[in-house]
Design a protein around this motif. Structure first.
Motif: not given
Lengths: 113, 116
Positions: B104, A90, A104-106, B34, B36, B49, A33, B46, A101-102, B42-44
């Motif tokens: 999502l 992202f 994620f990259g940074p 969910f 997050y 859930k 995604y 989890l 769950e997904q 930073q990224g997300l």
């Protein structure tokens, strides 16, 4: 090593330029995604791919295109960047079903001047 | 269109106080839910859930959330926060079935700031 990597991490470009953001994953997931994050708007889906031959538009695909070069690689292109595409982008991956769950990259911080 | 609403854009709280971050979604169809967390730069990742079963879900770092189907809500709680909980929190919903399945829908985010 990170499971989901994005390059570049930061990019400044000018209006009208073509730019590509790249995403690679080592998780072996089929689904990938691309999202953009804007303050106060959360994350919005640009494009998604459920496998190498399946690519779909998300809610805000105008001005963007994607390429799924392999299971592990999913690139996002801005053919002619404009300032309102300035955002945090992202990439994410997930297993085959929606219950998963997904990951994620940074993120890539893109600024279009 | 299906939507997710996080009712507070910013929540300031003192260390060791309890906190609740609220999330409502738009449809009464079956969902996966969910939460997050995004730490600065930073990224997300989890937190927790809900897929099925018990409506009270426990996650990492002492967070928990309760699914309320009748109110279409999934509020996040922590009984005692730490400075390190300062971050932005996102609620996300996967609407089961139809064209939305597997994707999502995110809320707008809630910035939690924990003060000493």
């Amino acid at each position: 090593d990170a499971d989901v990597t994005q390059t570049p991490r930061n990019r400044i470009t000018k209006t009208g330029k073509r730019i590509m953001l790249e995403c690679s994953q080592t998780k072996g997931h089929d689904r990938m995604y691309w999202y953009r994050q804007d303050p106060g708007l959360g994350l919005r889906l640009i494009y998604y791919s459920f496998d190498v031959k399946d690519i779909n538009k998300g809610e805000i695909s105008d001005g963007y295109s994607v390429s799924r070069q392999a299971q592990a690689k999913f690139s996002l292109s801005l053919e002619s960047a404009i300032p309102n595409q300035t955002a945090l982008y992202f990439c994410a991956t997930s297993e085959g079903q929606g219950r998963h769950e997904q990951f994620f990259g940074p993120g890539t911080r893109l600024t279009v001047l | 269109a299906q939507s997710v609403t996080q009712l507070d854009s910013q929540v300031p709280v003192f260390e060791e106080a309890p906190v609740e971050l609220r999330c409502n979604y738009s449809s009464s169809v079956s969902v996966y839910l969910f939460w997050y967390v995004q730490y600065p730069n930073q990224g997300l990742q989890l937190l927790l859930k809900y897929l099925s079963g018990s409506t009270l879900v426990k996650g990492i770092n002492g967070f928990e959330a309760e699914f309320n189907k009748s109110q279409t809500s999934f509020h996040l709680r922590k009984p005692s926060v730490h400075i390190s909980d300062t971050a932005e929190y996102f609620c996300a919903v996967n609407y089961i079935g139809g064209t939305s399945y597997g994707k999502l829908t995110f809320g707008q985010g809630t910035i939690l700031t924990v003060h000493p």
